[in-house]
Design a protein around this motif. Sequence first.
Motif, short mmCIF file in Angstrom:
data_model
loop_
_atom_site.label_atom_id
_atom_site.label_comp_id
_atom_site.label_asym_id
_atom_site.label_seq_id
_atom_site.Cartn_x
_atom_site.Cartn_y
_atom_site.Cartn_z
N CYS A 332 -14.47 -29.36 80.09
CA CYS A 332 -14.13 -30.67 79.80
C CYS A 332 -14.45 -30.83 78.37
O CYS A 332 -15.26 -30.18 78.05
CB CYS A 332 -15.10 -31.70 80.57
SG CYS A 332 -14.74 -33.25 80.45
N ASP A 336 -11.13 -36.00 76.81
CA ASP A 336 -10.84 -36.35 78.28
C ASP A 336 -10.98 -37.87 78.47
O ASP A 336 -12.17 -38.24 78.10
CB ASP A 336 -11.48 -35.27 79.16
CG ASP A 336 -10.67 -33.94 78.97
OD1 ASP A 336 -9.55 -33.97 78.30
OD2 ASP A 336 -11.43 -32.90 79.31
N SER A 339 -14.35 -37.89 80.84
CA SER A 339 -15.40 -37.02 80.45
C SER A 339 -16.77 -37.63 80.53
O SER A 339 -16.81 -39.03 80.10
CB SER A 339 -14.95 -36.50 78.95
OG SER A 339 -15.12 -37.33 78.19
N TYR A 371 -19.89 -31.52 78.08
CA TYR A 371 -19.24 -32.56 78.94
C TYR A 371 -18.94 -32.16 80.31
O TYR A 371 -18.48 -30.88 80.25
CB TYR A 371 -18.24 -33.19 78.10
CG TYR A 371 -18.79 -34.25 76.90
CD1 TYR A 371 -18.70 -35.62 77.13
CD2 TYR A 371 -18.83 -33.58 75.81
CE1 TYR A 371 -19.44 -36.43 75.94
CE2 TYR A 371 -19.33 -34.37 74.61
CZ TYR A 371 -19.32 -35.78 74.56
OH TYR A 371 -19.97 -36.34 73.78
#
Length: 745
Positions: A332, A336, A339, A371
């Motif tokens: 991640c 995103d 996230s 993350y």
Amino acid sequence: MTSPGDATPVKPPPSFSPGVPRVASKTRYPNQRRDSTTSIDSDRVEPRLGPSPTPPLSNTHSDLPIRAASPHGRSGRSSTPQIGRRSLGSPLDGRADAALDTRSLIVRSFSPVIGVYASADTDELVRQKGFKDGFCELIRPFGENVPGKLVIRDSVGSSRGWEDYGIRFVDLEESSRAPNDPNLERNPPLPQIEAVLEKQLDLADSLPGGPLHTKDPLGLSTTSPLYKLYLRQLLSIATASPHETFRHPVASVIATSSRNPAPLESLRQLYADTNNGNRKVPAWIHPEYLRYYVLVHDEDRDDISESTKLYDQMKRHFGLHCHLLRLRSNQCVVTDDDSVQVPECEWLSPSERLAGRAEPLVDLDSDGLLYLFESDVMAIKSFIRELVAQSVIPFMENKVAVWNDRVASRRRGISGRFMSMSRKWAGFGSGSRPSLTGSGGGASGNYNVAHGYYDYDNDEALLRRMADYAFMLRDWKLSSSTYELLRSDYANDKAWKHHAGAYEMCAVSTLLNPVGLGTKTKLENIDQMLETACYSYLTRCSDGPNSLRCLTLAVELLRSRGGSAAESAAKWAMRAMDLGLVEPIGQGLLSERVSACYASRPPVNGVRWGSRRRKAGMWSLLAADMWLRLGKPALASACLEEAERLYADVLGSDGNFPMPEMQTLVENLRLSVKVGYLEARGLDIKEETGSTDPLDNEETSEKLDRRTNRRSLIMNPLDTGGLSLPTVQAGRDADNQGNDDFERA
């Protein structure tokens, strides 16, 4: 296996860090048993508005409380220059009681330890997500604050909910190390703590606005972030040791993944390694800890139906202590949409902090942090809550009940007392088997003198484990009585480190117990226990870190009691400095703590008699001098301002001290603070102050020339400047006697 006890409706605590959604647990009622289907709902809820009985601690740096202050309000405007002041948050953030905050920090430092042993394919799956140390690094930050309220039963069957409960995830290999690890001898922990504090101060100096010693705008008693860091580091240096079981594994998480071609065989092999292989614990650690089996499912690449079938087979083979953890294997990134930033670990050891970057005490840029997907965070939190609420807590409650019934109750009876006296005076009843050393091994015959431990199945080891379990379950009445039962046994066997640990934790349990400790006799008993523990640790065992931990815990817990206990806390803080257990930065922090202890004692019947404001002001001046010696003028400025506020009652209308010597001392400190600040910024003194500044005065210039040779106001415990420690202590005793005579008058 035992099932958990009754529970109460669950309310969600604040989330770990910004961006983590708040979660709510399913409601359970007192007549309802926990079951394996209990989990955490993913619905977002609004934060609870009412205050909680024990306020949970946030892991975000913006929620850190601000500098310690006296409970009295600030009077007047200080003449000390305000250097580099900055706020760490809203003034309302300081409304939490600092005594409860520090108390919760101490209690959470003694949390159950959960070993982690994962297969190679599981660690490889987690490394793809960016966690280089594998599965343990992934789940470790989330275990420090278990979501929701946990209900724990004590020894008499009453239940209480806790919102600040946590566990420690560690690599199971760490528990297999010997207590005399040569790595600890090469890197002693106390200098490492000093290095962490120095690194943190250097980081604070580089921030715009200067260091973070701020005053409390509401006049509330709070704790400085730097001192909280010092306390956390001191409580994080403990490793697995025979004399206490707090760092022994209560349970272990054995994990495999859906990538493994034979997951069940992999789990059996991992269990065999913990039982008889390279992960087997030493002889002084109880091997019958709880095993918890986890199947990590790869959401991005594997079929969930196959993993579900495999999970059902796991429950048939290994019992109900199993969990299916669904994670995505893709990494991640912050861009995103779902996230979530991974929270930083609160309980990192000094060596871990020195190896990585220092923890900022203020909210800085989050670059370099990892993350996770929001679904991964929810899955990990649900897994940890199920592990703790349905397995770890019931396991510990059951063990405490069994050992209390089979071992402790027998020792507390008349026959147990008779056998204890027989072992001490006549040598009878020396145990079921001979000593491992062949030389008697102490009065009980169970203590291994050569290696310094009891076997895990001896009564002395079981009772110590039971007392530590009761302490971690926050049943301080049971733990205190059990430690008291063990003290004479360890003394008879001359197991001095065990003896010191029993006295230390008996005092800590008594101070944590909200009932009692209201008379002077009980306070004297606490002082005697602390004196014995400190003497055994330092003189008989040469154990400086545990001695400092014992004294620091005494300072904080006695200070939270208030009244005469706060004055006793100041005495133990001075003892730690006199014994040379603290480095220079630690001396500055403890000097501030002594000032806070004296300032927290209120006057008697609303009059000025009985308060210790002048003593508090004196120690604040000593702390200012210490910070000046360390080149921290901003911290010295904060201490000097606090001293002036504490001395406000004895100042004249012009703000000067009645004694000329005291006035000269304070003026010299003000001047040194100002000059130190300008020198630290690389500024020219005369250009910054102007021609009309007193620095242009010939007399002041002469003072500045002699400033580098100025004798320190606070003496090094190892170098008292020609005065012996009894002489220094006699001066303090005379000062105390003078205050007492003044009160009687």
